[in-house]
Design an enzyme around this catalytic site. Structure first.
Site, mmCIF file in Angstrom:
data_model
loop_
_atom_site.group_PDB
_atom_site.id
_atom_site.type_symbol
_atom_site.label_atom_id
_atom_site.label_comp_id
_atom_site.label_asym_id
_atom_site.label_seq_id
_atom_site.Cartn_x
_atom_site.Cartn_y
_atom_site.Cartn_z
ATOM 1 N N ASP A 148 -24.897 -21.751 74.971
ATOM 2 C CA ASP A 148 -23.883 -20.885 74.356
ATOM 3 C C ASP A 148 -23.127 -21.650 73.269
ATOM 4 O O ASP A 148 -22.105 -22.247 73.534
ATOM 5 C CB ASP A 148 -22.914 -20.399 75.441
ATOM 6 C CG ASP A 148 -21.909 -19.395 74.930
ATOM 7 O OD1 ASP A 148 -22.157 -18.791 73.881
ATOM 8 O OD2 ASP A 148 -20.854 -19.227 75.579
ATOM 9 N N GLU A 208 -16.615 -17.714 67.386
ATOM 10 C CA GLU A 208 -16.877 -16.559 68.256
ATOM 11 C C GLU A 208 -16.135 -16.705 69.580
ATOM 12 O O GLU A 208 -15.626 -15.727 70.120
ATOM 13 C CB GLU A 208 -18.384 -16.429 68.520
ATOM 14 C CG GLU A 208 -18.774 -15.184 69.293
ATOM 15 C CD GLU A 208 -18.731 -15.327 70.815
ATOM 16 O OE1 GLU A 208 -18.780 -14.308 71.509
ATOM 17 O OE2 GLU A 208 -18.631 -16.480 71.319
ATOM 18 N N GLU A 209 -16.042 -17.927 70.080
ATOM 19 C CA GLU A 209 -15.554 -18.128 71.438
ATOM 20 C C GLU A 209 -14.083 -17.755 71.622
ATOM 21 O O GLU A 209 -13.723 -17.181 72.640
ATOM 22 C CB GLU A 209 -15.763 -19.588 71.867
ATOM 23 C CG GLU A 209 -17.215 -19.992 72.055
ATOM 24 C CD GLU A 209 -17.898 -19.291 73.212
ATOM 25 O OE1 GLU A 209 -17.279 -18.427 73.859
ATOM 26 O OE2 GLU A 209 -19.065 -19.604 73.476
ATOM 27 N N ASP A 249 -27.215 -14.631 71.340
ATOM 28 C CA ASP A 249 -26.043 -15.228 71.987
ATOM 29 C C ASP A 249 -26.063 -14.921 73.475
ATOM 30 O O ASP A 249 -25.064 -14.501 74.059
ATOM 31 C CB ASP A 249 -24.750 -14.712 71.346
ATOM 32 C CG ASP A 249 -23.511 -15.412 71.892
ATOM 33 O OD1 ASP A 249 -23.661 -16.482 72.514
ATOM 34 O OD2 ASP A 249 -22.400 -14.887 71.707
ATOM 35 N N HIS A 287 -19.927 -21.558 79.600
ATOM 36 C CA HIS A 287 -18.557 -22.083 79.461
ATOM 37 C C HIS A 287 -18.254 -23.223 80.434
ATOM 38 O O HIS A 287 -17.079 -23.513 80.699
ATOM 39 C CB HIS A 287 -17.516 -20.980 79.638
ATOM 40 C CG HIS A 287 -17.578 -19.912 78.603
ATOM 41 N ND1 HIS A 287 -16.720 -18.815 78.615
ATOM 42 C CD2 HIS A 287 -18.369 -19.735 77.516
ATOM 43 C CE1 HIS A 287 -17.000 -18.039 77.595
ATOM 44 N NE2 HIS A 287 -18.001 -18.574 76.905
#
Length: 471
Positions: free
Chosen positions: A293, A327-328, A355, A425
């Protein structure tokens, strides 16, 4: 004679269709061969993950990644490569977090991590009683009388019986994103959130959170706790509702800083003003190196253009790779790209995003009208030799979402997702978790879809009102 003429017309038509199908099949085979036998995606991911590492927006790693990506795209020999400025948030985790459960038998350490955007605790941490809830809706049920002065523990797990794991994630991520904002309204002093993970382990999973318009003086610290830690805390609270929790975090928010989207293009040979985008997000969270990711999506998207050049394929439309920043924790890159496209009057007809990790590709989900989806479904037989059958209407991707409208077809690569949230994450989102062959299959699959979209084009958006008819 009329029957013979009709037969010849039908026969010739079928022959042409068969010839084109054969040509498409051979072209797809060539893309897969090039990716699997002489691909670049895995080597790129090695460099991005191991030489640069974590790439949280505003960090030194993110800026190194921008320069690395620009240089690599230039080395491919694209027609254009450029950086698109965008302002992004800057947040730093600081020294490692500390947490323990203060129970009758002493302190038990548990793994936690700050959620992205959270404020820090006081310098010496906070210790408070805990109230366990199953989601945002529970807060009103308990009210300020039972919440004020406590740490709210959100313990709603991902729903394990949902085969679509992104649906399971979507079913509980609101407690991570909005949990602190809502709990603060009832006087909570902090929140801890069960990690968004289907596996029981000791790895806390970070992710974005938001205080919304909550005044600074009312904001409270927010952390994720590992699934094993959440299970232990819940068990101890059942034994003793007065169990207390200690949390210390050192994170800090700063003013926005400048960064960039990285863009490369092969200019179309017939329709250069019609743009097709393929992309992923260059930023990652800071615990691992962001290989799934979204390092995987970045290198797969770069590989689409490299494979086209390696196959000597000259696209009709302009094909762009866009490596989005932020993006995060903000989606600034995706919004900026769409904003600039609108300002310049650019016409985007198709966009594909990767993604969802670098696992084995299963197919795509599409945001498209009926006519375009019908055409797309006709290509399924071309993908079946590669065991790729999933072609469904649904979401596409966060960064390309702002391009929606005016008939633009959006798509998202859909790899097998069963193990994705084991890494998402967390500190184990690292290069060693990505399988080389699976990554390369995904790159070839994306290239194949872009080729077919380029070859057959996007069908015009249907006329929906009288004003459009007059135009």
């Amino acid at each position: 004679m009329k029957k013979l003429a009709l037969f010849l017309v039908v026969f010739c038509g079928l022959t042409q269709v068969q010839a084109q199908t054969t040509k498409d099949s051979l072209q797809l085979r060539n893309f897969y061969d090039l990716s699997l036998l002489n691909g670049q995606s895995y080597q790129w991911l090695d460099a991005l993950s191991n030489d640069i590492g974590a790439r949280l927006s505003g960090s030194a790693g993110a800026e190194k990644a921008v320069q690395w990506a620009k240089a690599e795209l230039e080395a491919i020999g694209l027609d254009k490569v450029w950086l698109q400025p965008v302002m992004v948030p800057k947040w730093e985790r600081g020294a490692p977090e500390k947490a323990w459960i203060d129970g009758p038998d002493g302190n038990i350490d548990v793994p936690v991590c700050a959620l992205g955007g959270s404020i820090a605790t006081a310098a010496d941490g906070i210790t408070a009683p805990v109230i366990e809830v199953q989601g945002l809706d529970d807060l009103a049920k308990y009210g300020e009388d039972q919440i004020k002065g406590k740490i709210v523990f959100y313990n709603r797990p991902m729903q394990a019986d949902l085969i679509q794991t992104f649906s399971a994630y979507g079913g509980c991520v609101d407690q991570r994103y909005s949990g602190a904002r809502e709990a603060a309204k009832y006087g909570a002093v902090g929140v801890i959130v069960r990690s968004m993970n289907l596996r029981m382990d000791d790895l806390p999973h970070t992710g974005a959170m938001s205080y919304g318009d909550l005044p600074n003086e009312q904001r409270i610290p927010a952390a994720a706790i590992s699934t094993n830690g959440a299970a232990l805390l819940s068990k101890m609270l059942k034994k003793d509702k007065d169990t207390r929790f200690y949390l210390k975090m050192n994170c800090q928010n700063y003013e926005d800083v400048p960064s960039f989207n990285v863009i490369g293009e092969i200019t179309g040979s017939e329709k250069p003003d019609e743009i097709m985008v393929v992309g992923g997000h260059l930023d990652s969270w800071d615990l691992g190196d962001g290989s799934h990711d979204d390092g995987a999506g970045v290198v797969q998207s770069m590989e689409v253009l490299r494979l086209m050049k390696a196959a000597n394929y000259k696209p009709k439309h302009s094909i762009r790779v866009v490596l989005f920043m932020n993006e995060e924790n903000g989606l600034r890159g995706g919004n900026k790209y769409a904003e600039v496209a609108t300002e310049k009057g650019e016409r985007h007809v198709f966009a594909l995003e990767s993604d969802a990790g670098g696992f084995t590709p299963r197919g795509f989900s599409f945001d498209a009208d009926a006519a375009n989806f019908e055409q797309i479904q006709s290509w399924i037989p071309l993908f079946k030799p590669y065991l790729i059958h999933y072609f469904e209407l649904g979401g596409s991707g966060a960064d390309i979402g702002p391009l929606k409208g005016n008939g633009t077809v959006l798509a998202g690569l859909r790899p097998d997702s069963q193990r994705y949230f084991d890494h998402h994450h967390a500190s184990n989102d690292t290069f060693d978790a990505v399988n080389k062959r699976e990554l390369e299959l995904g790159a070839a699959t994306m290239t194949s879809l872009v080729y077919l979209m380029d070859t057959y084009g996007v069908k015009p958006a249907p006329i929906t009102n009288e004003a459009e008819l007059k135009d």
